[in-house]
Write a protein that holds these residues in place. Structure first.
Motif, PDB file in Angstrom:
ATOM      1  N   ASP A  40       0.870  -1.037   0.032  1.00  0.00           N
ATOM      2  CA  ASP A  40      -0.166   0.017   0.042  1.00  0.00           C
ATOM      3  C   ASP A  40       0.897   1.071  -0.097  1.00  0.00           C
ATOM      4  OD1 ASP A  40       0.680   0.324   2.610  1.00  0.00           O
ATOM      5  OD2 ASP A  40      -0.787  -0.603   3.355  1.00  0.00           O
ATOM      6  N   GLU A  41       0.363   2.295   0.366  1.00  0.00           N
ATOM      7  CA  GLU A  41       0.998   3.674   0.236  1.00  0.00           C
ATOM      8  C   GLU A  41       2.037   3.955   1.332  1.00  0.00           C
ATOM      9  OE1 GLU A  41      -2.054   6.424   2.359  1.00  0.00           O
ATOM     10  OE2 GLU A  41      -2.272   6.469   0.193  1.00  0.00           O
ATOM     11  N   ASP A  42       2.040   2.862   2.419  1.00  0.00           N
ATOM     12  CA  ASP A  42       2.919   3.029   3.345  1.00  0.00           C
ATOM     13  C   ASP A  42       4.138   1.818   3.391  1.00  0.00           C
ATOM     14  OD1 ASP A  42       1.757   5.409   4.370  1.00  0.00           O
ATOM     15  OD2 ASP A  42       0.144   4.106   5.385  1.00  0.00           O
ATOM     16  N   LEU A  43       3.647   0.738   2.889  1.00  0.00           N
ATOM     17  CA  LEU A  43       4.818  -0.271   3.030  1.00  0.00           C
ATOM     18  C   LEU A  43       4.465  -1.292   1.702  1.00  0.00           C
ATOM     19  CD1 LEU A  43       6.584  -1.937   4.841  1.00  0.00           C
ATOM     20  CD2 LEU A  43       4.712  -3.254   5.475  1.00  0.00           C
ATOM     21  N   ILE A  44       5.653  -1.476   0.904  1.00  0.00           N
ATOM     22  CA  ILE A  44       5.800  -2.417  -0.134  1.00  0.00           C
ATOM     23  C   ILE A  44       6.650  -3.431   0.074  1.00  0.00           C
ATOM     24  CG2 ILE A  44       6.177  -2.447  -3.039  1.00  0.00           C
ATOM     25  CD1 ILE A  44       3.808  -0.795  -2.230  1.00  0.00           C
ATOM     26  N   LYS A  45       6.257  -4.626  -0.312  1.00  0.00           N
ATOM     27  CA  LYS A  45       7.090  -5.747  -0.432  1.00  0.00           C
ATOM     28  C   LYS A  45       7.762  -5.942  -1.756  1.00  0.00           C
ATOM     29  CE  LYS A  45       7.853 -10.491   0.569  1.00  0.00           C
ATOM     30  NZ  LYS A  45       8.917 -10.664   1.498  1.00  0.00           N
ATOM     31  N   ILE A  46       8.915  -6.265  -1.865  1.00  0.00           N
ATOM     32  CA  ILE A  46       9.612  -6.660  -3.299  1.00  0.00           C
ATOM     33  C   ILE A  46      10.223  -8.029  -3.483  1.00  0.00           C
ATOM     34  CG2 ILE A  46      11.302  -5.732  -5.046  1.00  0.00           C
ATOM     35  CD1 ILE A  46       9.258  -3.529  -4.758  1.00  0.00           C
ATOM     36  N   HIS A  47       9.845  -8.678  -4.362  1.00  0.00           N
ATOM     37  CA  HIS A  47      10.555  -9.933  -4.697  1.00  0.00           C
ATOM     38  C   HIS A  47      10.958  -9.789  -6.152  1.00  0.00           C
ATOM     39  CE1 HIS A  47      10.557 -14.104  -6.097  1.00  0.00           C
ATOM     40  NE2 HIS A  47      11.124 -14.355  -4.942  1.00  0.00           N
ATOM     41  N   PHE A  48      12.156  -9.997  -6.523  1.00  0.00           N
ATOM     42  CA  PHE A  48      12.741 -10.057  -7.681  1.00  0.00           C
ATOM     43  C   PHE A  48      14.209 -10.753  -7.795  1.00  0.00           C
ATOM     44  CE2 PHE A  48      14.850  -7.014 -10.732  1.00  0.00           C
ATOM     45  CZ  PHE A  48      14.156  -7.401 -11.968  1.00  0.00           C
ATOM     46  N   HIS A  49      13.985 -11.686  -8.872  1.00  0.00           N
ATOM     47  CA  HIS A  49      15.330 -12.200  -9.469  1.00  0.00           C
ATOM     48  C   HIS A  49      16.033 -11.471 -10.190  1.00  0.00           C
ATOM     49  CE1 HIS A  49      13.125 -16.343  -8.686  1.00  0.00           C
ATOM     50  NE2 HIS A  49      13.005 -15.730  -7.534  1.00  0.00           N
ATOM     51  N   THR A  50      17.212 -11.129 -10.035  1.00  0.00           N
ATOM     52  CA  THR A  50      18.180 -10.486 -10.663  1.00  0.00           C
ATOM     53  C   THR A  50      19.847 -10.878 -10.513  1.00  0.00           C
ATOM     54  OG1 THR A  50      18.850  -8.202 -11.054  1.00  0.00           O
ATOM     55  CG2 THR A  50      18.437  -8.847  -8.697  1.00  0.00           C
ATOM     56  N   ASN A  51      20.510 -10.344 -11.371  1.00  0.00           N
ATOM     57  CA  ASN A  51      22.034 -10.672 -11.268  1.00  0.00           C
ATOM     58  C   ASN A  51      22.806  -9.474 -10.525  1.00  0.00           C
ATOM     59  OD1 ASN A  51      22.107 -13.098 -12.146  1.00  0.00           O
ATOM     60  ND2 ASN A  51      22.228 -12.298 -14.529  1.00  0.00           N
ATOM     61  N   GLU A  52      21.830  -8.421 -10.268  1.00  0.00           N
ATOM     62  CA  GLU A  52      22.553  -7.040  -9.834  1.00  0.00           C
ATOM     63  C   GLU A  52      21.350  -6.702  -8.395  1.00  0.00           C
ATOM     64  OE1 GLU A  52      24.390  -5.155 -13.716  1.00  0.00           O
ATOM     65  OE2 GLU A  52      22.156  -4.791 -13.329  1.00  0.00           O
ATOM     66  N   PRO A  53      21.333  -7.299  -7.565  1.00  0.00           N
ATOM     67  CA  PRO A  53      20.570  -6.894  -6.323  1.00  0.00           C
ATOM     68  C   PRO A  53      20.691  -5.722  -5.777  1.00  0.00           C
ATOM     69  CG  PRO A  53      22.054  -8.495  -5.588  1.00  0.00           C
ATOM     70  CD  PRO A  53      22.288  -8.767  -7.272  1.00  0.00           C
ATOM     71  N   TRP A  54      22.111  -5.083  -6.056  1.00  0.00           N
ATOM     72  CA  TRP A  54      22.367  -3.970  -5.261  1.00  0.00           C
ATOM     73  C   TRP A  54      21.655  -2.820  -5.992  1.00  0.00           C
ATOM     74  CZ3 TRP A  54      25.692  -7.571  -7.610  1.00  0.00           C
ATOM     75  CH2 TRP A  54      26.184  -7.027  -8.744  1.00  0.00           C
ATOM     76  N   LYS A  55      21.266  -2.695  -7.036  1.00  0.00           N
ATOM     77  CA  LYS A  55      20.534  -1.814  -7.979  1.00  0.00           C
ATOM     78  C   LYS A  55      19.154  -1.767  -7.301  1.00  0.00           C
ATOM     79  CE  LYS A  55      22.736  -1.810 -12.149  1.00  0.00           C
ATOM     80  NZ  LYS A  55      22.870  -1.971 -13.676  1.00  0.00           N
ATOM     81  N   LEU A  56      18.543  -2.915  -6.920  1.00  0.00           N
ATOM     82  CA  LEU A  56      17.184  -3.159  -6.499  1.00  0.00           C
ATOM     83  C   LEU A  56      17.457  -2.245  -5.069  1.00  0.00           C
ATOM     84  CD1 LEU A  56      14.215  -3.963  -6.765  1.00  0.00           C
ATOM     85  CD2 LEU A  56      14.876  -6.025  -5.716  1.00  0.00           C
ATOM     86  N   LEU A  57      18.265  -2.630  -4.430  1.00  0.00           N
ATOM     87  CA  LEU A  57      18.471  -2.210  -2.855  1.00  0.00           C
ATOM     88  C   LEU A  57      18.675  -0.469  -2.959  1.00  0.00           C
ATOM     89  CD1 LEU A  57      20.574  -4.845  -1.295  1.00  0.00           C
ATOM     90  CD2 LEU A  57      18.155  -4.650  -1.194  1.00  0.00           C
ATOM     91  N   GLU A  58      19.444  -0.147  -3.759  1.00  0.00           N
ATOM     92  CA  GLU A  58      19.628   1.378  -3.882  1.00  0.00           C
ATOM     93  C   GLU A  58      18.230   1.932  -4.299  1.00  0.00           C
ATOM     94  OE1 GLU A  58      22.919   3.910  -5.711  1.00  0.00           O
ATOM     95  OE2 GLU A  58      22.014   2.549  -7.343  1.00  0.00           O
ATOM     96  N   TYR A  59      17.471   1.373  -5.407  1.00  0.00           N
ATOM     97  CA  TYR A  59      16.327   1.953  -5.697  1.00  0.00           C
ATOM     98  C   TYR A  59      15.265   2.027  -4.405  1.00  0.00           C
ATOM     99  CZ  TYR A  59      11.650   2.649  -7.828  1.00  0.00           C
ATOM    100  OH  TYR A  59      10.428   2.967  -8.232  1.00  0.00           O
ATOM    101  N   GLY A  60      15.219   0.784  -3.900  1.00  0.00           N
ATOM    102  CA  GLY A  60      14.429   0.951  -2.878  1.00  0.00           C
ATOM    103  C   GLY A  60      14.662   1.941  -1.624  1.00  0.00           C
ATOM    104  N   ALA A  61      15.878   1.973  -1.386  1.00  0.00           N
ATOM    105  CA  ALA A  61      16.258   2.966  -0.516  1.00  0.00           C
ATOM    106  C   ALA A  61      16.172   4.390  -0.692  1.00  0.00           C
ATOM    107  CB  ALA A  61      17.996   2.898  -0.035  1.00  0.00           C
ATOM    108  N   SER A  62      16.081   4.740  -2.095  1.00  0.00           N
ATOM    109  CA  SER A  62      15.535   5.958  -2.661  1.00  0.00           C
ATOM    110  C   SER A  62      14.100   6.232  -2.303  1.00  0.00           C
ATOM    111  CB  SER A  62      15.861   6.063  -3.981  1.00  0.00           C
ATOM    112  OG  SER A  62      14.878   5.560  -4.755  1.00  0.00           O
ATOM    113  N   LEU A  63      13.297   5.390  -2.015  1.00  0.00           N
ATOM    114  CA  LEU A  63      11.877   5.455  -1.723  1.00  0.00           C
ATOM    115  C   LEU A  63      11.436   5.387  -0.399  1.00  0.00           C
ATOM    116  CD1 LEU A  63      10.463   2.741  -4.520  1.00  0.00           C
ATOM    117  CD2 LEU A  63      10.719   5.483  -4.662  1.00  0.00           C
TER     118      LEU A  63
END
Length: 83
Positions: A40-63
């Motif tokens: 929802d607008e306060d909490l999002i769960k992400i699940h993703f298969h990738t070779n570059e998890p740091w990009k996903l973590l960096e994006y999440g931290a920007s939000l």
């Protein structure tokens, strides 16, 4: 052999989060599969298969604040090792 090695999961806590916008951003800007972006607008769960998890973590931290971060090496798991 797996196309995407890391099973990456995290929670993002923030304000005015939009699961559709987050899903679209990840799809358009990161390579991977098995994407789930739910919440929802306060909490999002992400699940993703990738070779570059740091990009996903960096994006999440920007939000917002990220927590409950899990990055598992599925290639190791496939070979009977701890992921």
């Amino acid at each position: 052999m797996l196309d995407y090695r890391f099973d990456t999961q995290l929670l993002i806590e923030g304000e005015n989060l939009n699961e559709d916008a987050i899903h679209d951003y990840i799809t358009q800007n990161m390579k991977g599969d098995c994407l789930l972006a739910v919440g929802d607008e306060d909490l999002i769960k992400i699940h993703f298969h990738t070779n570059e998890p740091w990009k996903l973590l960096e994006y999440g931290a920007s939000l917002g604040d990220i927590f409950d971060v899990v990055v598992e090496n599925m290639e190791r798991q496939e070979n009977g090792l701890q992921g």
